[in-house]
Design a protein around this motif. Structure first.
Motif, PDB file in Angstrom:
ATOM      1  N   ALA A 104     -10.492   6.161 -51.506  1.00  0.00           N
ATOM      2  CA  ALA A 104      -9.079   6.300 -51.866  1.00  0.00           C
ATOM      3  C   ALA A 104      -8.914   7.235 -53.064  1.00  0.00           C
ATOM      4  CB  ALA A 104      -8.497   4.919 -52.173  1.00  0.00           C
ATOM      5  N   ALA A 105      -9.760   7.047 -54.082  1.00  0.00           N
ATOM      6  CA  ALA A 105      -9.670   7.896 -55.275  1.00  0.00           C
ATOM      7  C   ALA A 105      -9.968   9.351 -54.923  1.00  0.00           C
ATOM      8  CB  ALA A 105     -10.639   7.396 -56.346  1.00  0.00           C
ATOM      9  N   GLU A 106     -10.942   9.557 -54.048  1.00  0.00           N
ATOM     10  CA  GLU A 106     -11.297  10.926 -53.647  1.00  0.00           C
ATOM     11  C   GLU A 106     -10.147  11.580 -52.864  1.00  0.00           C
ATOM     12  OE1 GLU A 106     -14.056  12.650 -54.334  1.00  0.00           O
ATOM     13  OE2 GLU A 106     -15.589  11.183 -54.900  1.00  0.00           O
ATOM     14  N   LEU A 107      -9.463  10.777 -52.029  1.00  0.00           N
ATOM     15  CA  LEU A 107      -8.299  11.313 -51.308  1.00  0.00           C
ATOM     16  C   LEU A 107      -7.180  11.651 -52.291  1.00  0.00           C
ATOM     17  CD1 LEU A 107      -8.077   8.888 -48.232  1.00  0.00           C
ATOM     18  CD2 LEU A 107      -8.320  11.389 -48.093  1.00  0.00           C
ATOM     19  N   ALA A 108      -6.992  10.771 -53.269  1.00  0.00           N
ATOM     20  CA  ALA A 108      -5.873  10.940 -54.202  1.00  0.00           C
ATOM     21  C   ALA A 108      -6.040  12.175 -55.085  1.00  0.00           C
ATOM     22  CB  ALA A 108      -5.721   9.684 -55.054  1.00  0.00           C
ATOM     23  N   VAL A 109      -7.287  12.506 -55.486  1.00  0.00           N
ATOM     24  CA  VAL A 109      -7.448  13.696 -56.335  1.00  0.00           C
ATOM     25  C   VAL A 109      -7.275  14.978 -55.520  1.00  0.00           C
ATOM     26  CG1 VAL A 109      -8.942  12.522 -58.001  1.00  0.00           C
ATOM     27  CG2 VAL A 109      -9.991  13.788 -56.107  1.00  0.00           C
ATOM     28  N   ARG A 110      -7.483  14.892 -54.217  1.00  0.00           N
ATOM     29  CA  ARG A 110      -7.323  16.089 -53.387  1.00  0.00           C
ATOM     30  C   ARG A 110      -5.884  16.277 -52.928  1.00  0.00           C
ATOM     31  NH1 ARG A 110     -12.252  14.391 -53.110  1.00  0.00           N
ATOM     32  NH2 ARG A 110     -14.014  15.788 -52.779  1.00  0.00           N
ATOM     33  N   HIS A 111      -5.243  15.159 -52.580  1.00  0.00           N
ATOM     34  CA  HIS A 111      -3.876  15.234 -52.046  1.00  0.00           C
ATOM     35  C   HIS A 111      -2.968  14.248 -52.760  1.00  0.00           C
ATOM     36  CE1 HIS A 111      -4.540  18.072 -48.811  1.00  0.00           C
ATOM     37  NE2 HIS A 111      -5.734  17.516 -48.660  1.00  0.00           N
ATOM     38  N   PRO A 112      -2.729  14.499 -54.048  1.00  0.00           N
ATOM     39  CA  PRO A 112      -1.872  13.561 -54.797  1.00  0.00           C
ATOM     40  C   PRO A 112      -0.485  13.432 -54.174  1.00  0.00           C
ATOM     41  CG  PRO A 112      -2.368  15.550 -56.088  1.00  0.00           C
ATOM     42  CD  PRO A 112      -3.227  15.598 -54.877  1.00  0.00           C
ATOM     43  N   GLU A 113      -0.024  14.501 -53.510  1.00  0.00           N
ATOM     44  CA  GLU A 113       1.343  14.479 -52.970  1.00  0.00           C
ATOM     45  C   GLU A 113       1.495  13.506 -51.808  1.00  0.00           C
ATOM     46  OE1 GLU A 113      -0.904  16.778 -52.410  1.00  0.00           O
ATOM     47  OE2 GLU A 113      -0.878  17.117 -50.241  1.00  0.00           O
ATOM     48  N   LYS A 114       0.390  13.133 -51.177  1.00  0.00           N
ATOM     49  CA  LYS A 114       0.485  12.238 -50.018  1.00  0.00           C
ATOM     50  C   LYS A 114       0.618  10.768 -50.431  1.00  0.00           C
ATOM     51  CE  LYS A 114      -2.436  14.925 -46.806  1.00  0.00           C
ATOM     52  NZ  LYS A 114      -1.510  15.295 -45.718  1.00  0.00           N
ATOM     53  N   ILE A 115       0.221  10.464 -51.655  1.00  0.00           N
ATOM     54  CA  ILE A 115       0.116   9.060 -52.046  1.00  0.00           C
ATOM     55  C   ILE A 115       1.364   8.644 -52.825  1.00  0.00           C
ATOM     56  CG2 ILE A 115      -1.419   7.338 -53.094  1.00  0.00           C
ATOM     57  CD1 ILE A 115      -3.023   9.198 -51.274  1.00  0.00           C
ATOM     58  N   ARG A 116       2.059   7.612 -52.305  1.00  0.00           N
ATOM     59  CA  ARG A 116       3.216   7.103 -53.051  1.00  0.00           C
ATOM     60  C   ARG A 116       2.731   6.246 -54.220  1.00  0.00           C
ATOM     61  NH1 ARG A 116       7.348   3.121 -53.509  1.00  0.00           N
ATOM     62  NH2 ARG A 116       5.890   1.579 -52.687  1.00  0.00           N
ATOM     63  N   LYS A 117       1.957   5.230 -53.897  1.00  0.00           N
ATOM     64  CA  LYS A 117       1.345   4.419 -54.950  1.00  0.00           C
ATOM     65  C   LYS A 117      -0.109   4.123 -54.577  1.00  0.00           C
ATOM     66  CE  LYS A 117       5.365   2.322 -57.040  1.00  0.00           C
ATOM     67  NZ  LYS A 117       6.000   1.088 -57.521  1.00  0.00           N
ATOM     68  N   LEU A 118      -0.934   3.998 -55.614  1.00  0.00           N
ATOM     69  CA  LEU A 118      -2.373   3.831 -55.393  1.00  0.00           C
ATOM     70  C   LEU A 118      -2.854   2.534 -56.044  1.00  0.00           C
ATOM     71  CD1 LEU A 118      -5.218   5.060 -54.590  1.00  0.00           C
ATOM     72  CD2 LEU A 118      -5.216   6.144 -56.860  1.00  0.00           C
ATOM     73  N   VAL A 119      -3.642   1.767 -55.277  1.00  0.00           N
ATOM     74  CA  VAL A 119      -4.256   0.556 -55.847  1.00  0.00           C
ATOM     75  C   VAL A 119      -5.763   0.609 -55.601  1.00  0.00           C
ATOM     76  CG1 VAL A 119      -4.328  -1.959 -55.859  1.00  0.00           C
ATOM     77  CG2 VAL A 119      -2.165  -0.790 -55.350  1.00  0.00           C
ATOM     78  N   LEU A 120      -6.521   0.474 -56.660  1.00  0.00           N
ATOM     79  CA  LEU A 120      -7.986   0.432 -56.546  1.00  0.00           C
ATOM     80  C   LEU A 120      -8.467  -0.963 -56.925  1.00  0.00           C
ATOM     81  CD1 LEU A 120      -8.850   3.791 -58.390  1.00  0.00           C
ATOM     82  CD2 LEU A 120      -8.505   3.438 -55.924  1.00  0.00           C
ATOM     83  N   ILE A 121      -9.258  -1.562 -56.049  1.00  0.00           N
ATOM     84  CA  ILE A 121      -9.814  -2.897 -56.343  1.00  0.00           C
ATOM     85  C   ILE A 121     -11.332  -2.772 -56.435  1.00  0.00           C
ATOM     86  CG2 ILE A 121      -9.902  -5.315 -55.615  1.00  0.00           C
ATOM     87  CD1 ILE A 121      -7.685  -4.570 -53.538  1.00  0.00           C
ATOM     88  N   GLY A 122     -11.883  -3.014 -57.591  1.00  0.00           N
ATOM     89  CA  GLY A 122     -13.341  -2.971 -57.764  1.00  0.00           C
ATOM     90  C   GLY A 122     -13.962  -1.713 -57.177  1.00  0.00           C
ATOM     91  N   ALA A 123     -13.282  -0.577 -57.417  1.00  0.00           N
ATOM     92  CA  ALA A 123     -13.687   0.660 -56.750  1.00  0.00           C
ATOM     93  C   ALA A 123     -14.987   1.217 -57.320  1.00  0.00           C
ATOM     94  CB  ALA A 123     -12.579   1.700 -56.882  1.00  0.00           C
ATOM     95  N   SER A 124     -15.901   1.604 -56.447  1.00  0.00           N
ATOM     96  CA  SER A 124     -17.052   2.389 -56.882  1.00  0.00           C
ATOM     97  C   SER A 124     -16.600   3.844 -56.980  1.00  0.00           C
ATOM     98  CB  SER A 124     -18.206   2.217 -55.892  1.00  0.00           C
ATOM     99  OG  SER A 124     -17.830   2.682 -54.619  1.00  0.00           O
TER     100      SER A 124
END
Lengths: 271, 414
Positions: A104-124
């Protein structure tokens, strides 16, 4: 709930979907749907009361075809870009747990415009000096012939947690659960076994690109991805409201304490 | 036609562990604390072990066997090629079998191609080139991602053989080991190339890949109940399917033995070394105690469908070789054959008869067995067991495989 297979680039991707409302993409971790269980856990059901929850199984997990060309996290990210295209998801909420959180984090740094809100749980996904992510592969090798206590201890607050015992029992569990666990380890060995161990050194310096409001959730007693990783995500993602600690929970907060984890998340998504 | 080939295998265990090792330490593999290494005691250990192998050559064994292990007390040969190099200078007749170099652990397979070619030259063509993928512990030793181990392994093995047989320079356009200039200096001495042996544990895919290439299949199991015979039948069927025929020298097994003047004396002399081997050396590998690293979901190198099939027949917590509790259980495992020359001859003879196996790779030195006992057992075996096995097997193979050509078939390659 309905399960269906879509095809991207000749490969089958297995997807569970439930609920109505704004689209919410859920990317699974180890103690989770697709990586152990065939269907939703209570946490997903609670989410589905408020959103259209879409949960694809990672490459090689559940009924999603294996992709032998997956060597690094980048390959999984591109897989998901194709999934997003196929599902016609242009703006959505994104929740990822553990390895799913990394993706999810890798997607968000590439396409921030696609993500409305982001939640990371115990993310590696991050390298944090002096705080190595645990060796889940060694823990997955049986102790004393048939004990998976140390595996449960890594993924939960304790080896005796009822959900831990249900999902990772000693001896032989339900056959298809066992196969799904194996598939998740097999995918993970491609992207997280060889150094870098479940991290991408470059991710840290890309986190500033994330524009969506972000919530980072961590179990108070995570024995797999140390809490300092959560602190680092929370510090470096510009629009991160807080690092929400679920007291008493281990690495799988959404399984160990589904009510509180889902509630924190729903409050955040509804804001 | 040739009789059964008898090879002396040395694992080079670390023999100086304290008596309470099993009680105090969690594993003999990967994480076994290296503070236990004792320089004062270990000085000269390699020489003692090398000399035992040289002695095997003098006694008329058909060869010496070495293999690669890392970070354990079971085998102190991270680089078997170094020991092989020493043997090229100290022995003159027997084959030098390296079973094998663990290809996925090497950054570049050409290093293996080069070192094996050197060893073949240095030994005047006595090398048997073993390639192995490595198992669970090695996955952890060198962080080899399990999911693609097998593919990497076969790409490396094929590249090595190609570098031995095809004129260079050529480019290798591989998935894992792309190389612009493959141009081997030196070339191996044996033509078309040194015999290739590949270990497996009855997986149909390994048997198939071995059959396709015309190599020798080595069963890596340490126990020899009905499974050995079944493995032979399975491999024979796979060979038939690929238009080839089984013969005893396409197949090898690992076994351990101890020979003394009488059954009673044999047991008394070897028991300490045997239990040291079973309880210490196998801890972490073929024991339930501690953490068993060799098989399990944490080293997911077979596809998920194959894992499902494996699970169907799998009994959690089943006894492994190192879990035997008494001598009777050990005898029943057919893993370590102990006794007088007559007993050992009879039992191995029956194994050859059933399993139709032409390559016996035999471990003599077990655990902390002292030098003089290992040597005495080897000598008795060479003088009182080997002749009968050779005679019996020659008769058996002549009857069962009349007119077979036992040399490696180059035509089967590629």
């Amino acid at each position: 709930m309905s399960g269906r297979a879509i095809e991207i680039n000749g490969r089958k991707v297995w997807i569970l979907e439930s609920g109505n409302g704004a689209p919410l993409l859920y990317l699974h971790g180890f103690a989770d749907v697709h990586s152990v269980k065939e269907s939703w856990l209570p946490f997903h059901e609670q989410l589905a009361q408020h959103a259209r929850v879409i949960a694809p199984a990672h490459p090689g997990c559940a009924q999603t075809d294996e992709n032998k060309d997956v060597d690094v996290i980048e390959d999984v990210v591109f897989h998901y870009l194709e999934v997003l295209d196929a599902l016609n998801l242009t703006q959505f909420d994104l929740i990822g747990s553990c390895v799913g959180g990394w993706i999810a984090a890798e997607l968000a740094v590439r396409h921030p415009e696609k993500i409305r809100k982001l939640v990371l749980i115990g993310a590696s996904g991050l390298f944090v000096q002096g705080a190595l992510i645990g060796d889940i592969f060694m823990m997955a090798q049986p102790e004393y012939g048939s004990s998976y206590a140390t595996l449960r201890e890594m993924l939960f607050c304790s080896a005796d947690h009822p959900m831990a015992l249900e999902m990772f029992p000693d001896g032989k569990g339900e056959l298809e659960d066992e196969v799904r666990r194996y598939q998740m380890l097999r995918l993970s060995s491609r992207i997280g076994f060889k150094p870098p161990y479940f991290y991408n050194h470059s991710l840290r310096n890309r986190l500033h690109r994330i524009t969506s409001p972000t919530l980072v959730i961590w179990g108070g007693k995570d024995n797999f991805v140390p809490r300092s990783h959560g602190e680092t995500y929370a510090k470096l993602i510009p629009n991160c409201s807080e690092l929400k600690i679920i007291p008493g929970a281990g690495h799988s907060a959404q399984v160990e304490n589904p009510e509180e984890t889902a509630k924190s998340m729903m409050d955040f998504l509804a804001k | 036609m040739k009789p059964v080939q008898l090879f002396c295998w040395h694992f080079m265990a670390y023999p100086y562990l304290a008596k309470d090792f099993d009680e105090k330490e969690y594993s003999g593999w990967v994480t076994v604390p290296n503070r236990l290494w004792d320089n004062a005691k270990a000085r000269g250990l390699y020489q003692e072990y090398i000399d035992q192998l040289v002695y095997a050559d003098e006694l008329g064994f058909d060869g010496m066997v070495l293999n690669e292990h890392h970070q354990n007390i079971y085998g102190l040969m991270p680089s078997p090629n170094l020991i092989a190099a020493a043997l090229t200078q100290n022995t003159s007749r027997g084959k030098i079998i390296i079973l094998g170099n663990l290809l996925p652990l090497h950054l570049n397979p050409m290093r293996v191609a080069e070192e094996y070619a050197m060893l073949d030259q240095m030994s005047h063509g006595r090398l048997v080139a073993g390639f192995a993928p490595g198992g669970g512990p090695e996955t952890f030793n060198y962080d080899v991602p399990s999911a693609n181990t097998r593919e990497k392994f076969w790409e490396a093995a094929d590249l090595i053989v190609r570098s031995w047989t095809e004129d260079g320079p050529f480019a290798h356009e591989g998935r894992y080991f792309p190389l612009r200039y493959v141009n081997l200096w030196p070339k191996p001495l044996q033509k078309p190339f040194p015999p290739v042996w590949i270990p497996g544990s009855r997986s149909p895919s390994t048997m198939t890949e071995v059959a396709k290439r015309g190599y020798c299949y080595f069963l890596s199991s340490r126990s020899h109940g009905g499974e050995t015979h079944r493995a032979q039948q399975e491999f024979a069927a796979v060979l038939e399917k690929h238009g080839d025929k089984y013969h005893p020298f396409r197949f090898g097994i690992l076994m351990s033995t101890y020979v003394a003047e009488t059954d009673q004396q044999a047991r008394e002399e070897c028991e300490e070394g045997v239990w040291y081997f079973l309880k210490n050396c196998l801890k972490g590998h073929l024991r339930r105690e501690g953490r068993q690293l060799t098989y399990g979901p944490g080293v997911p190198y077979i596809p998920a469908a194959a894992w499902r099939e494996y699970l169907k027949g799998y009994t959690p917590g089943r006894k492994l070789l190192g879990d035997v509790e008494n001598w009777e259980e050990l005898e029943a495992s057919q893993s370590i054959i102990v006794g007088s020359p007559e007993t050992v001859t009879r039992r191995i003879q029956s194994l050859i008869e059933k399993a139709k196996v032409g390559n016996l790779l035999i471990q003599f030195q077990l655990g902390n067995m002292p030098d003089h006992l290992a040597r005495k057992s080897m000598k008795l075996f060479a003088e009182k067991v080997a002749p009968a096995l050779r005679q019996g097997s020659l008769k058996q193979f002549n009857e069962e495989y009349p007119g077979m050509n036992f040399e490696q078939s180059a035509a089967a390659l590629h």
